[in-house]
Write an enzyme that holds these catalytic residues in place. Sequence first.
Site, mmCIF file in Angstrom:
data_model
loop_
_atom_site.group_PDB
_atom_site.id
_atom_site.type_symbol
_atom_site.label_atom_id
_atom_site.label_comp_id
_atom_site.label_asym_id
_atom_site.label_seq_id
_atom_site.Cartn_x
_atom_site.Cartn_y
_atom_site.Cartn_z
ATOM 1 C CB CYS A 58 -0.868 -0.072 1.381
ATOM 2 S SG CYS A 58 -0.140 0.251 2.724
ATOM 3 C CB ALA A 61 3.978 -0.257 2.490
ATOM 4 N NE ARG A 92 12.401 -1.595 1.688
ATOM 5 C CZ ARG A 92 12.865 -0.184 1.905
ATOM 6 N NH1 ARG A 92 13.201 0.303 3.033
ATOM 7 N NH2 ARG A 92 13.448 0.408 0.871
HETATM 8 S S1 CFN Z 1 8.789 -0.382 -2.664
HETATM 9 FE FE1 CFN Z 1 10.960 -0.473 -3.833
HETATM 10 S S2 CFN Z 1 12.706 0.818 -3.194
HETATM 11 S S3 CFN Z 1 11.331 -0.293 -6.132
HETATM 12 FE FE2 CFN Z 1 12.292 -2.076 -4.878
HETATM 13 S S4 CFN Z 1 14.269 -1.305 -4.986
HETATM 14 FE FE3 CFN Z 1 11.548 -3.879 -3.907
HETATM 15 S S5 CFN Z 1 9.230 -4.054 -3.010
HETATM 16 MO MO1 CFN Z 1 10.424 -4.379 -1.557
HETATM 17 S S6 CFN Z 1 10.690 -2.489 -0.443
HETATM 18 FE FE4 CFN Z 1 12.248 -2.611 -1.902
HETATM 19 FE FE5 CFN Z 1 13.505 -0.899 -3.519
HETATM 20 FE FE6 CFN Z 1 13.011 0.451 -5.234
HETATM 21 FE FE7 CFN Z 1 10.241 -2.265 -2.351
HETATM 22 S S7 CFN Z 1 14.148 -1.924 -1.351
HETATM 23 S S8 CFN Z 1 12.541 -4.748 -2.091
HETATM 24 S S9 CFN Z 1 12.020 -4.146 -5.801
HETATM 25 N N1 CFN Z 1 11.829 -2.041 -3.376
HETATM 26 C C1 HCA Z 2 6.523 -3.366 1.323
HETATM 27 C C2 HCA Z 2 7.875 -3.865 1.626
HETATM 28 C C3 HCA Z 2 8.429 -5.113 0.874
HETATM 29 C C4 HCA Z 2 7.440 -6.240 1.365
HETATM 30 C C5 HCA Z 2 8.197 -7.464 0.774
HETATM 31 C C6 HCA Z 2 7.436 -8.796 0.571
HETATM 32 C C7 HCA Z 2 9.769 -5.161 1.469
HETATM 33 O O1 HCA Z 2 6.135 -3.544 0.048
HETATM 34 O O2 HCA Z 2 5.732 -2.896 1.975
HETATM 35 O O3 HCA Z 2 6.565 -8.919 0.364
HETATM 36 O O4 HCA Z 2 7.945 -9.764 0.787
HETATM 37 O O5 HCA Z 2 10.728 -5.232 0.546
HETATM 38 O O6 HCA Z 2 9.948 -5.342 2.572
HETATM 39 O O7 HCA Z 2 8.515 -4.598 -0.601
#
Ligand code: CFN
Ligand code: HCA
Length: 540
Positions: A58, A61, A92
Amino acid sequence: MDSLVTELQEFRKEIMTKYPKKVGKKRAKSIVVSNPDNPPEIQANVRTVPGIITQRGCTYAGCKGVVLGPTRDIINITHGPIGCGFYSWLTRRNQTLPVDENDSNFITYCFSTDIQDSNIVFGGEEKLKQAIREAYELFHPHTIAIFSTCPVGLIGDDVHRVARHMMEEIGGGINIFGFSCEGYRGVSQSAGHHIANNGLFKNLIGRNDEIRGSLEYRVNLLGEYNIGGDAFELERIFEKCGINLVATFSGNSTIQKFENAHTADLNMVMCHRSINYVAEMMETAFGIPWIKVQPIGASSTAKMLRKIAQYFGEKKLVDRVEEVIAEEMVEVGEACKEARKHTTGKLAMLFVGGSRAHHYQDLFEELGMTTIAAGYEFGHRDDYEGRRVIPNIQIDADSRNIEEITVTKDATRYNPRKTEEELKELEANGMEFNEYHGLMKQMERGALVIDDLSHYEMDKLIERYHPDVFCAGIKEKFCVQKMGVPLKQLHNYDSGGPYAGFKGAINFYRDIEMIVSASIWKELKAPWESEVHIEATFVY
Ligand code: CFN
Ligand code: HCA
């Protein structure tokens, strides 16, 4: 590859016929067959069809957990039910390292107003004020941020008014600001990134002109979040090269670094999806150019270092960077060669967030593996198809007018920027400013690209292609593993990492080699292999 192309096309058609007609039509626009020479249009960043099991998260998040979460000396208070704060608390694996005992680290705490039914009925602003008072009395932070969750938006609590009130009440120059990042505000985390970026720009970037460290080779790294210690490895490499990292947004960061970020000469964007807005605002306000970099994978890390050296154009730096690359690549080469004995020819699928489904393909390529299907949870079309950004930005109405910053802060007097002519010359020599190529340019012809993959589609991909490793997150992990396919979390790296930079590449080679070599997966039978199952058709 040609037979794979036909097969994948058939697979796509088959999936479409299983959904109700309207849904199938909608999903078809988000499932495309890759053509790197001419990336097709893909539907992305649209609302998930209700009822479909999505991987997405969301807006709250994206704002609280992702962008602001990794900064250690800010107290982040979740205004909402306790679950929202709890589930965004350290899962995370973003790490941080205080430099001494005077350096605060609040990341290990979970601050929340824990609102209850009575607050929903009578309002939660007083409870929020009290939470800020308590947090201040206990920890004496210099910065506090408030994050709105869905119910807060629905009952109409004004977190910005509370922030202003408490800033006055506490006094002493404390900085308190709020984010209207209610979970429902966007179709995914992505809206939260944008809200967070505006907040960083409005409340932190450019507040402190004091130069720290040397004036040489000053850069910011945007879109790096220190998952599993990635930032530590990148800091090690920059230091070894003599590159001055002013601020990382936001892995291993502090407020002071954000406040100083405008004194850097060059912005490097790692995760474009989550932070491009800051890069563009800083370019407009402070004249700092940005380039896309990708320090996941050994050769792409080397490429990033060479780009930095090219930008500054000094022989001293160019030579040092080459020395570091040569030195680091010895161990990388040996580890890669060893791992490739077991990884070559294996198949991977990557369905992660908004940039890693792309970035990690470099590491798989180095391992001789093929990515046959990939996609983002919440990427936009530019993350797939690429784009050239013309710095002409629009900022949300509730964020501060950036002209105000342009006139009050002239960072160029601290660190002379390159002239227009110098930038043009760099461009003529291959330096790509404001350019992002996107995922599809890198994918093999015929591979599947799927946006906002549904659980059903994931099941079918696995049933049909049985990849050697499936990369996604915690929600998918155990479902996939029960099908006899190992799942590597590329969000928090399970318990592994760092995976960025040179040492990170070595860690990744070894972890993937272990995963694809483990014989245990052959012992597991997927439900469709071991159980009778009934297939139903939706009639409408
Ligand atoms: S929201 Fe982003 S900020 S887009 Fe990427 S590299 Fe993932 S989903 Mo989880 S939280 Fe994480 Fe980063 Fe950019 Fe999210 S550190 S792993 S692919 N990510
Ligand atoms: C998030 C955080 C997340 C969730 C990862 C997952 C992360 O989107 O709120 O679904 O395992 O990297 O911790 O993307």
